[in-house]
Design an enzyme around this catalytic site. Structure first.
Site, PDB file in Angstrom:
ATOM      1  N   ALA A  10       0.951  -1.199  -0.129  1.00 35.34           N
ATOM      2  CA  ALA A  10       0.037  -0.034  -0.041  1.00 35.34           C
ATOM      3  C   ALA A  10       0.892   1.323  -0.012  1.00 35.34           C
ATOM      4  O   ALA A  10       2.003   1.439  -0.680  1.00 35.34           O
ATOM      5  CB  ALA A  10      -0.822   0.030   1.154  1.00 35.34           C
ATOM      6  N   SER A  11       0.427   2.559   0.655  1.00 34.26           N
ATOM      7  CA  SER A  11       1.171   3.618   0.460  1.00 34.26           C
ATOM      8  C   SER A  11       2.492   3.686   1.078  1.00 34.26           C
ATOM      9  O   SER A  11       3.248   4.416   0.545  1.00 34.26           O
ATOM     10  CB  SER A  11       0.242   4.634   1.229  1.00 34.26           C
ATOM     11  N   THR A  12       3.043   2.593   1.749  1.00 31.09           N
ATOM     12  CA  THR A  12       4.346   2.548   2.236  1.00 31.09           C
ATOM     13  C   THR A  12       5.240   2.435   0.978  1.00 31.09           C
ATOM     14  O   THR A  12       6.584   2.759   0.895  1.00 31.09           O
ATOM     15  CB  THR A  12       4.536   1.443   3.233  1.00 31.09           C
ATOM     16  N   PHE A  13       4.626   1.970  -0.140  1.00 33.54           N
ATOM     17  CA  PHE A  13       5.495   1.706  -1.409  1.00 33.54           C
ATOM     18  C   PHE A  13       5.789   2.957  -2.061  1.00 33.54           C
ATOM     19  O   PHE A  13       6.656   3.177  -2.719  1.00 33.54           O
ATOM     20  CB  PHE A  13       4.710   0.779  -2.246  1.00 33.54           C
ATOM     21  N   LYS A  14       5.196   4.206  -1.569  1.00 31.58           N
ATOM     22  CA  LYS A  14       5.370   5.325  -2.342  1.00 31.58           C
ATOM     23  C   LYS A  14       6.655   5.879  -2.070  1.00 31.58           C
ATOM     24  O   LYS A  14       7.007   6.638  -2.938  1.00 31.58           O
ATOM     25  CB  LYS A  14       4.299   6.360  -1.926  1.00 31.58           C
TER      26      LYS A  14
END
Length: 220
Positions: free
Chosen positions: A22-26
């Site tokens: 999820a957004s940690t991959f940003k």
């Protein structure tokens, strides 16, 4: 009773379950785009809460909020999906796959606890073989915010943050510091932290990503 519990309380989800990052991959999308010079940190995008991918059929990808005008620092701080949709598209899936591999998303961390599993990094060839479909831009949009086919263990994901904090150096995680005799008097074996991998990330990129991460805490 615990063994038969459908919630599987004995499953060590930290190292035995895979999830979309999820957004940690940003953070990884930001690193890949900056390192490959596909993106400038000063690039600003106006977030209306939605990104429309133009194609044979236009597809809308939504954000959880309307962020207005954001640059990379604020995109990290506010976790702006619309910003990273476009950053990921320009960076490209092949680069994102490669950087996920640099951080070992699809490898074991080597922690000194048995039973660890590895995450999974998709590829264009994999999707064609499994689904009989080409890799589409919509897949890249999903990938850029850690959704879609990519999965990682929480322990594996921690390597991403450790690499950012430790200037691209990732150590093998460990629980045991030393093994002693039953009377606790003699050290049988000491375990020294081992450097597992070193990712060549420029100091400038690390500084930018860290600042965005810090802003997430102070004002994001």
């Amino acid at each position: 009773q615990l063994m038969n519990d459908p919630n599987r309380p004995f499953l060590n989800r930290v190292m035995q379950s895979r999830f979309p990052p999820a957004s940690t991959f940003k953070l990884l999308t930001a690193i890949a785009g900056l390192e490959e010079e596909r993106w400038n940190p000063g690039n600003s995008i106006y977030c209306t809460g939605k990104f429309t991918l133009r194609g044979f059929v236009d597809t809308d990808f939504f954000d959880y909020d309307t962020h207005g005008n954001v640059n990379l620092y604020w995109a990290i701080a506010r976790s702006c999906c619309v910003y990273f949709y476009q950053m990921g598209l320009r960076t490209g899936p092949t680069v994102l796959f490669r950087y996920a591999g640099y951080f070992g998303f699809d490898e074991l961390t080597g922690i000194d606890i048995p039973g660890e599993i590895a995450g999974f990094i998709p590829s264009k060839r994999w999707k064609l073989r499994v689904f009989g479909q080409s890799w589409y831009d919509g897949d890249t949009v999903n990938l850029s915010i850690g959704q879609g086919f990519i999965t990682v263990t929480p322990l594996g994901l921690s390597n991403l943050v450790c690499g950012i904090v430790n200037n691209g150096i990732i150590h093998r995680p460990q629980v045991i510091r030393e093994v002693r005799t039953p009377d606790n008097r003699t050290v049988v074996r000491s375990l020294v932290p081992a450097r597992q991998r070193e990712i060549p990330i420029s100091p400038q990129t690390l500084s930018i990503v860290r600042e965005g991460m810090r802003m997430a805490v102070t004002s994001g």
